[in-house]
Design a protein around this motif. Structure first.
Motif, PDB file in Angstrom:
ATOM      1  N   ARG A  17       0.817  -1.220   0.000  1.00  0.00           N
ATOM      2  CA  ARG A  17       0.000   0.000   0.000  1.00  0.00           C
ATOM      3  C   ARG A  17       0.851   1.271   0.000  1.00  0.00           C
ATOM      4  O   ARG A  17       0.488   2.249  -0.647  1.00  0.00           O
ATOM      5  N   THR A  18       1.973   1.250   0.698  1.00  0.00           N
ATOM      6  CA  THR A  18       2.842   2.428   0.730  1.00  0.00           C
ATOM      7  C   THR A  18       3.385   2.716  -0.663  1.00  0.00           C
ATOM      8  O   THR A  18       3.366   3.867  -1.127  1.00  0.00           O
ATOM      9  N   LYS A  19       3.850   1.688  -1.371  1.00  0.00           N
ATOM     10  CA  LYS A  19       4.342   1.840  -2.737  1.00  0.00           C
ATOM     11  C   LYS A  19       3.218   2.330  -3.649  1.00  0.00           C
ATOM     12  O   LYS A  19       3.424   3.219  -4.481  1.00  0.00           O
ATOM     13  N   LEU A  20       2.026   1.762  -3.494  1.00  0.00           N
ATOM     14  CA  LEU A  20       0.889   2.135  -4.335  1.00  0.00           C
ATOM     15  C   LEU A  20       0.492   3.587  -4.118  1.00  0.00           C
ATOM     16  O   LEU A  20       0.262   4.329  -5.081  1.00  0.00           O
ATOM     17  N   LYS A  21       0.445   4.022  -2.870  1.00  0.00           N
ATOM     18  CA  LYS A  21       0.103   5.427  -2.581  1.00  0.00           C
ATOM     19  C   LYS A  21       1.120   6.365  -3.215  1.00  0.00           C
ATOM     20  O   LYS A  21       0.756   7.393  -3.802  1.00  0.00           O
ATOM     21  N   ALA A  22       2.399   6.032  -3.095  1.00  0.00           N
ATOM     22  CA  ALA A  22       3.451   6.870  -3.690  1.00  0.00           C
ATOM     23  C   ALA A  22       3.299   6.912  -5.211  1.00  0.00           C
ATOM     24  O   ALA A  22       3.464   7.968  -5.829  1.00  0.00           O
ATOM     25  N   PHE A  23       2.953   5.781  -5.800  1.00  0.00           N
ATOM     26  CA  PHE A  23       2.792   5.729  -7.256  1.00  0.00           C
ATOM     27  C   PHE A  23       1.589   6.572  -7.699  1.00  0.00           C
ATOM     28  O   PHE A  23       1.664   7.292  -8.701  1.00  0.00           O
ATOM     29  N   ILE A  24       0.491   6.488  -6.971  1.00  0.00           N
ATOM     30  CA  ILE A  24      -0.699   7.280  -7.314  1.00  0.00           C
ATOM     31  C   ILE A  24      -0.379   8.772  -7.210  1.00  0.00           C
ATOM     32  O   ILE A  24      -0.755   9.559  -8.089  1.00  0.00           O
ATOM     33  N   LYS A  25       0.324   9.162  -6.161  1.00  0.00           N
ATOM     34  CA  LYS A  25       0.731  10.567  -6.027  1.00  0.00           C
ATOM     35  C   LYS A  25       1.575  10.988  -7.222  1.00  0.00           C
ATOM     36  O   LYS A  25       1.396  12.073  -7.777  1.00  0.00           O
ATOM     37  N   GLU A  26       2.507  10.131  -7.631  1.00  0.00           N
ATOM     38  CA  GLU A  26       3.368  10.413  -8.778  1.00  0.00           C
ATOM     39  C   GLU A  26       2.538  10.503 -10.066  1.00  0.00           C
ATOM     40  O   GLU A  26       2.800  11.350 -10.922  1.00  0.00           O
ATOM     41  N   LEU A  27       1.530   9.656 -10.205  1.00  0.00           N
ATOM     42  CA  LEU A  27       0.655   9.697 -11.377  1.00  0.00           C
ATOM     43  C   LEU A  27      -0.018  11.068 -11.480  1.00  0.00           C
ATOM     44  O   LEU A  27      -0.035  11.683 -12.545  1.00  0.00           O
ATOM     45  N   PHE A  28      -0.551  11.556 -10.363  1.00  0.00           N
ATOM     46  CA  PHE A  28      -1.182  12.885 -10.357  1.00  0.00           C
ATOM     47  C   PHE A  28      -0.165  13.964 -10.719  1.00  0.00           C
ATOM     48  O   PHE A  28      -0.464  14.866 -11.498  1.00  0.00           O
ATOM     49  N   THR A  29       1.034  13.864 -10.180  1.00  0.00           N
ATOM     50  CA  THR A  29       2.083  14.839 -10.477  1.00  0.00           C
ATOM     51  C   THR A  29       2.420  14.822 -11.963  1.00  0.00           C
ATOM     52  O   THR A  29       2.515  15.881 -12.601  1.00  0.00           O
ATOM     53  N   ARG A  30       2.616  13.633 -12.534  1.00  0.00           N
ATOM     54  CA  ARG A  30       2.932  13.507 -13.966  1.00  0.00           C
ATOM     55  C   ARG A  30       1.838  14.114 -14.840  1.00  0.00           C
ATOM     56  O   ARG A  30       2.106  14.637 -15.911  1.00  0.00           O
ATOM     57  N   GLU A  31       0.590  13.989 -14.382  1.00  0.00           N
ATOM     58  CA  GLU A  31      -0.536  14.503 -15.163  1.00  0.00           C
ATOM     59  C   GLU A  31      -0.805  15.982 -14.883  1.00  0.00           C
ATOM     60  O   GLU A  31      -1.743  16.561 -15.428  1.00  0.00           O
ATOM     61  N   GLY A  32      -0.004  16.605 -14.012  1.00  0.00           N
ATOM     62  CA  GLY A  32      -0.168  18.021 -13.719  1.00  0.00           C
ATOM     63  C   GLY A  32      -1.407  18.333 -12.903  1.00  0.00           C
ATOM     64  O   GLY A  32      -1.934  19.447 -12.957  1.00  0.00           O
ATOM     65  N   GLN A  33      -1.861  17.370 -12.124  1.00  0.00           N
ATOM     66  CA  GLN A  33      -3.071  17.530 -11.312  1.00  0.00           C
ATOM     67  C   GLN A  33      -2.703  17.494  -9.835  1.00  0.00           C
ATOM     68  O   GLN A  33      -1.993  16.594  -9.399  1.00  0.00           O
ATOM     69  N   GLY A  34      -3.180  18.460  -9.085  1.00  0.00           N
ATOM     70  CA  GLY A  34      -2.958  18.460  -7.647  1.00  0.00           C
ATOM     71  C   GLY A  34      -3.796  17.377  -6.975  1.00  0.00           C
ATOM     72  O   GLY A  34      -4.813  16.943  -7.510  1.00  0.00           O
ATOM     73  N   LEU A  35      -3.370  16.966  -5.817  1.00  0.00           N
ATOM     74  CA  LEU A  35      -4.094  15.928  -5.076  1.00  0.00           C
ATOM     75  C   LEU A  35      -4.149  16.305  -3.611  1.00  0.00           C
ATOM     76  O   LEU A  35      -3.113  16.503  -2.976  1.00  0.00           O
ATOM     77  N   LYS A  36      -5.361  16.417  -3.079  1.00  0.00           N
ATOM     78  CA  LYS A  36      -5.544  16.750  -1.672  1.00  0.00           C
ATOM     79  C   LYS A  36      -6.007  15.535  -0.873  1.00  0.00           C
ATOM     80  O   LYS A  36      -5.444  15.207   0.163  1.00  0.00           O
ATOM     81  N   ASN A  37      -7.031  14.855  -1.365  1.00  0.00           N
ATOM     82  CA  ASN A  37      -7.598  13.730  -0.631  1.00  0.00           C
ATOM     83  C   ASN A  37      -8.236  12.756  -1.615  1.00  0.00           C
ATOM     84  O   ASN A  37      -9.013  13.158  -2.473  1.00  0.00           O
ATOM     85  N   LEU A  38      -7.908  11.483  -1.443  1.00  0.00           N
ATOM     86  CA  LEU A  38      -8.445  10.451  -2.320  1.00  0.00           C
ATOM     87  C   LEU A  38      -8.814   9.232  -1.484  1.00  0.00           C
ATOM     88  O   LEU A  38      -7.976   8.707  -0.757  1.00  0.00           O
ATOM     89  N   GLN A  39     -10.060   8.821  -1.596  1.00  0.00           N
ATOM     90  CA  GLN A  39     -10.580   7.680  -0.835  1.00  0.00           C
ATOM     91  C   GLN A  39     -10.985   6.582  -1.811  1.00  0.00           C
ATOM     92  O   GLN A  39     -11.845   6.801  -2.669  1.00  0.00           O
ATOM     93  N   TYR A  40     -10.348   5.419  -1.705  1.00  0.00           N
ATOM     94  CA  TYR A  40     -10.747   4.234  -2.471  1.00  0.00           C
ATOM     95  C   TYR A  40     -11.596   3.358  -1.557  1.00  0.00           C
ATOM     96  O   TYR A  40     -11.192   3.071  -0.422  1.00  0.00           O
ATOM     97  N   VAL A  41     -12.754   2.942  -2.058  1.00  0.00           N
ATOM     98  CA  VAL A  41     -13.635   2.058  -1.308  1.00  0.00           C
ATOM     99  C   VAL A  41     -13.849   0.798  -2.150  1.00  0.00           C
ATOM    100  O   VAL A  41     -14.400   0.865  -3.251  1.00  0.00           O
ATOM    101  N   PHE A  42     -13.400  -0.332  -1.626  1.00  0.00           N
ATOM    102  CA  PHE A  42     -13.582  -1.615  -2.300  1.00  0.00           C
ATOM    103  C   PHE A  42     -14.879  -2.227  -1.779  1.00  0.00           C
ATOM    104  O   PHE A  42     -15.108  -2.285  -0.568  1.00  0.00           O
TER     105      PHE A  42
END
Length: 144
Positions: A17-42
């Motif tokens: 999960r730590t690696k995945l969170k870091a990757f998702i943050k990087e994805l937003f950065t690469r796409e030029g989109q800011g990220l404040k809060n993201l909730q995944y519900v399975f």
């Protein structure tokens, strides 16, 4: 900036999960989109169908529903609901591992929040290419 994963009456095996969170943050950065809060519900098909019917007036099963909750279009605050039932069925259908399919859908939701759509054939092809790029980067594999 917070990314959270929760399960609603389903079991999900989400590794690293730590690696995945870091990757998702990087994805937003690469796409030029800011990220404040993201909730995944399975969740289950049944649970996601209720959300799909209530909020989107769609009476169909789906693997994912994404909601942008923030007011600033440049800073994402969102919720992403993912049906584990659909992930399992689609993994079998597309002959990929459940882990790979789960990550494809996780990235798909993030890409929606970065502004990618999938309503037209062209948009869907572009979304699939972005998903494959993310899977390749995350897992270090080549998608053909």
């Amino acid at each position: 900036m917070a990314i959270n994963f929760t399960a609603n009456e389903v079991k999900v095996n989400l590794k690293n999960r730590t690696k995945l969170k870091a990757f998702i943050k990087e994805l937003f950065t690469r796409e030029g989109q800011g990220l404040k809060n993201l909730q995944y519900v399975f969740c289950s098909d049944e649970y996601l169908l209720e959300i799909n019917q209530e909020f989107l007036q769609h009476d169909t099963l789906t693997d994912i529903v994404t909601f942008e909750l923030g007011e600033d279009p440049n800073i994402t605050e969102g919720e992403i609901y993912i049906s584990i039932d659909r992930v399992r069925d689609n993994a079998e259908k597309f002959k990929v591992t459940e882990e790979q399919e789960l990550h494809r859908v996780i990235f798909h939701g993030a890409l929606h929040l970065c502004g990618y759509k999938d309503k037209t054939k062209e948009q869907s092809a572009n979304m699939r290419a972005k998903e494959n790029e993310a899977i390749e980067m995350y897992f270090g594999i080549k998608i053909s």
